[in-house]
Design a protein around this motif. Sequence first.
Motif, PDB file in Angstrom:
ATOM      1  N   ASN A 157       0.639  -1.304   0.058  1.00  0.00           N
ATOM      2  CA  ASN A 157      -0.427   0.342   0.083  1.00  0.00           C
ATOM      3  C   ASN A 157       1.396   1.520   0.281  1.00  0.00           C
ATOM      4  N   ALA A 158       1.317   1.459  -0.462  1.00  0.00           N
ATOM      5  CA  ALA A 158       2.266   2.730  -1.130  1.00  0.00           C
ATOM      6  C   ALA A 158       2.410   2.770  -3.110  1.00  0.00           C
ATOM      7  N   ILE A 159       3.004   4.402  -2.924  1.00  0.00           N
ATOM      8  CA  ILE A 159       3.793   4.264  -4.796  1.00  0.00           C
ATOM      9  C   ILE A 159       5.138   4.678  -4.109  1.00  0.00           C
ATOM     10  N   VAL A 195       4.261   0.766  -7.996  1.00  0.00           N
ATOM     11  CA  VAL A 195       3.052   0.042  -7.581  1.00  0.00           C
ATOM     12  C   VAL A 195       3.133  -0.811  -6.903  1.00  0.00           C
ATOM     13  N   PRO A 196       1.491  -1.329  -6.550  1.00  0.00           N
ATOM     14  CA  PRO A 196       1.413  -2.532  -5.383  1.00  0.00           C
ATOM     15  C   PRO A 196       0.492  -3.391  -6.784  1.00  0.00           C
TER      16      PRO A 196
END
Lengths: 342, 342
Positions: A182-184, A215-216
């Motif tokens: 959960n992150a960029i 990205v995820p």
Amino acid sequence: MVLRVGVNGFGTIGKRVAYAIQLQDDMDLVGVVKRTPDYAALQARRAGIPIYTPSEREAEAFEQRGIHVRGTIEDLLDSIDVIVDATPGGTGAKYKPLYEKHGVKQIFQGGEKPDVADVSFSTLCNYEEALGKRSVRVVSCNTTGLLRLICTLDKAFGVSAARAVIIRRAADPKEIKRGPINAIVLNPPKLPSHHGEDVRTVLPKLDIVTAAVVVPTTLMHVHNVTLRLSSPVTRRDVIAALEEAPRIMVVSSEETGIKSTAELMEAARELRKRSDIPELVVFEESVTARGNEVILFQAVHQESIVIPENIDALRALGGLAQTAKETIALTDESLGVGQPLW
Amino acid sequence: MVLRVGVNGFGTIGKRVAYAIQLQDDMDLVGVVKRTPDYAALQARRAGIPIYTPSEREAEAFEQRGIHVRGTIEDLLDSIDVIVDATPGGTGAKYKPLYEKHGVKQIFQGGEKPDVADVSFSTLCNYEEALGKRSVRVVSCNTTGLLRLICTLDKAFGVSAARAVIIRRAADPKEIKRGPINAIVLNPPKLPSHHGEDVRTVLPKLDIVTAAVVVPTTLMHVHNVTLRLSSPVTRRDVIAALEEAPRIMVVSSEETGIKSTAELMEAARELRKRSDIPELVVFEESVTARGNEVILFQAVHQESIVIPENIDALRALGGLAQTAKETIALTDESLGVGQPLW
């Protein structure tokens, strides 16, 4: 002449290259080097692929699972003309002295530094440069995607500059230890990213700046690319040039409803082995021309886009095809590259 | 004079605007309009915020949970000077006739079409244009982020063109019904995305092209922006101009180790209410200058970036501050905007 080939590593790229070599009439897959007797090793056995291990140490575990081991990597190297190194990034350079000792030509992947090989390689750009060389580095998936686009449009219109933002998948579908979830992630925060420099290993004079984020997602990379061409073009000109080129698939979101990597992959699951999409996918409606500036979205299937280039690189090293056109015809026919997705 | 304000909607933006109004000396939060008596309603009660419902129908459910309802939205509208509409995108336009009927001024959010209000608004660009107007539309989070950057660098150096790729978070942290969870979605496939057009509602003459993708994360948007300036600059010039500007935070990845939205948010969790980051975050090491071309990464906290602008818009409509500088000082001091994150 049939080229005798070995593959060192049986991960995402190695196994695809191995299975692709089995489909070529002018090459013989002598064996693959594998470290652990896992499901992929059992599948290799099922496919009749001879297995070698990095040293004698690993052989027993294979034999215990009923997988026959032909010998060590050194035995394999004594039986082949070319090794395809598909070991993890940076490992290929460590193996190079061994390859040289056994007098085999070498193909490395984009995870190695450019100086590992005589030439960095992308079929649509510089096949002829690799002819008869001793070693070739097939550039990475993202660089391959960028180069297919740039070299195609350079031949058609001339490309004077490129700017690209690369939205990278975080992990391959089989990987369970990588993130983020959960992150960029800026990849890296300092610009430019290495991809532009990697493009320049093939096109040394190009003015190119790239930026990348992770990205995820696991399915594909997406690029937003801006090219400055030598003269003004229409978007129809650009689309026509891309549709004519090999290994580029122009997908209309309006006609197919596909507007994401997930939908593209779902289509591939129906008609493609492993849902591989070795073609560079350009989204038709994204192609925008403003004067001599062209902007578009493209998607790169990181697991399979470099497989055709590995096969071509084998032909270049082995002298099996004298032109890009010749090897592309053989490779794409055998692997089904360019076959319709619907 | 104290401006009497109501807020219609108590979601991501509405609740933050309401709590922010409570912190202003020159405004009075008369009440909020809320549809369901959920945890956010209980928190509003705890914060002493009077609650109104869209109609009498919804009141009983509130009373059953022990939440007193002051009246309907029409009662609220009769007691205020300005309504901040924070209803879902497109709903504000439907409410506008009601607002007009009750003779209140209006602030709308970026999810509404530009023609809903007299002026589209971003404090660093056009505060003075909104002074004394009847209605204002605060542009969306991504547009606010782009405009803060562009107007700051336009004042410092002149900006002649902008190209941006917007990597959007798929959902806010509280949302459980939105996706994707494993895809990169072109948003939309056809270029340009609407963000450039939205920037032009404030800067009508700017040559701007934007492209957007949605990715599986909830924390922040990330932009890669390329600006063409009127003359060559150094990266130090650009960084200095950004550091001087209000509501822009320049973050060094080398000094902080922050290279992703997750790490940035983790820092904010320590020192910021709700981990809000209303500042536009520019990543220092990403700032690249090549002649008159500037490229950089920035991050936008979609939940909070427009809150200061909503407060400023209230001052513009109410005539409470005659210049951007004046309202920025009041807003940022009261909300802690610009306070260090470490």
